[in-house]
Design an enzyme around this catalytic site. Sequence first.
Site, short mmCIF file in Angstrom:
data_model
loop_
_atom_site.label_atom_id
_atom_site.label_comp_id
_atom_site.label_asym_id
_atom_site.label_seq_id
_atom_site.Cartn_x
_atom_site.Cartn_y
_atom_site.Cartn_z
N GLU A 57 153.59 21.16 35.51
CA GLU A 57 154.00 20.90 34.14
C GLU A 57 155.20 19.95 34.11
O GLU A 57 156.04 19.99 35.01
CB GLU A 57 154.34 22.22 33.45
N CYS B 172 161.83 16.14 32.00
CA CYS B 172 162.03 17.21 32.99
C CYS B 172 160.80 17.24 33.89
O CYS B 172 159.68 17.41 33.41
CB CYS B 172 162.21 18.52 32.24
N CYS C 230 157.17 28.07 43.23
CA CYS C 230 158.51 28.02 43.83
C CYS C 230 158.69 29.26 44.67
O CYS C 230 158.25 30.34 44.29
CB CYS C 230 159.57 27.98 42.72
N CYS D 233 163.34 33.56 41.49
CA CYS D 233 164.33 34.01 40.50
C CYS D 233 163.62 34.91 39.47
O CYS D 233 162.57 34.55 38.96
CB CYS D 233 164.99 32.82 39.81
N CYS E 54 162.53 33.72 35.89
CA CYS E 54 161.86 32.41 35.78
C CYS E 54 160.34 32.54 35.94
O CYS E 54 159.86 33.18 36.88
CB CYS E 54 162.42 31.48 36.86
N CYS F 63 163.85 26.25 29.25
CA CYS F 63 164.38 26.55 30.57
C CYS F 63 163.83 27.87 31.12
O CYS F 63 163.88 28.89 30.46
CB CYS F 63 165.89 26.63 30.44
S1 SF4 Z 1 164.78 29.01 38.46
FE1 SF4 Z 1 162.57 29.11 38.89
S2 SF4 Z 1 162.01 27.05 39.57
FE2 SF4 Z 1 164.25 27.22 39.70
S3 SF4 Z 1 164.62 27.90 41.81
FE3 SF4 Z 1 164.50 29.76 40.57
S4 SF4 Z 1 162.34 30.38 40.75
FE4 SF4 Z 1 162.46 28.25 41.41
#
Ligand code: SF4
Length: 348
Positions: free
Chosen positions: A95, A108, A115, A119, A122, A337
């Site tokens: 995306e 962006c 990933c 996190c 996220c 975000c």
């Molecule tokens: S915020 Fe999301 S995209 Fe960014 S490093 Fe953490 S898990 Fe990965």
Amino acid sequence: MAQKIPILSLTFEELTLQLKTQFGKGDYHAAAIMREIFLHGQSNVSHAREFIRSGNLACQIMDALEILTLPMVQQEQDDGVIKWTSRLPDGHCIESVIIPMTYHHTLCISSQVGCRMGCRFCQTGQMGFIRHLTTEEIVAQVYTAIFQQNIPIRNIVFMGMGEPLDNFDPVIKAIHVLTDPRGFDFPKKYITLSTAGHVPGIQKLSASDLKSIHLAISINAPNDTLRDQLMPINRKFPLSSLQTALADYPLKSKGILFIEYVLIKDVNDSNEHADQLANFVAPLRVRINVIPYNARPGISYKPPSSETLNRFCHRLIERKLYVRKRASKGRRVMAACGQLGSEAGAGI
Ligand code: SF4
């Protein structure tokens, strides 16, 4: 058949070398090709003055040139924000988001499919890691925004899917391609790379020739206990090692680091958290962006109230810190975000 030239993945020097090897030509023609394709979006280079007397050569080069196009499988808009999902050659999806600012547009872009940083707040982190993007796939997002979405882009932020410093070499090469004055010509000061706190990546960036791009650090938790929970990368690179890497980062004379802090109701929004954050950044030159958490399905975290947001920011300002409340645009289409990587973009 002529060897293909994947133009979106090549630096000027690599393109020159390839032209020399394949066609006996050099930097004069390489500069013309980069200008026509990256600056004007013209894949037909034959009308360029450098090729006007050599139509045959132009045809041969155009036969060899390959501009990676990423088919758009979905597009949504909200608040002027455009989020689109592109399909990569192997079928995975990523995306990218265009965000209208007061006087310009910010793009962006993603650096990985998924990933591995995990996190908790996220959407991309919940997908897990699928693979790194290539330089060509990173640059193709910019090419698509400018020449297919037809939006003039001023700023590029590596804040989409993925931890850019976990995919260091392809990301750095993409920035070289994007900032080359003979091509896209993005000033380095309009490029921001955002990291969750990848300390070796920050150290490598410090030693590179790309220090003048902006560095944003997603902190989100101001003590190790909470950060270990919210951002598992902290177990490997705790706040003290991150602080040292940031203090050593060679900023220009008026340069600052951007500290991103996603404020989550009853998780990291107390006065004590604000004080700990102020202590963490005390030895650093920073601007703190406080971003209210964006709710997303299946996760119990909640956005803070506007009173909490104001109280938290005020507490930081009392410590003489430069603080900005960042409104999140594009919530409805999950383009804000921490929201990229929804099911529509999640893999094959
Ligand atoms: S915020 Fe999301 S995209 Fe960014 S490093 Fe953490 S898990 Fe990965």
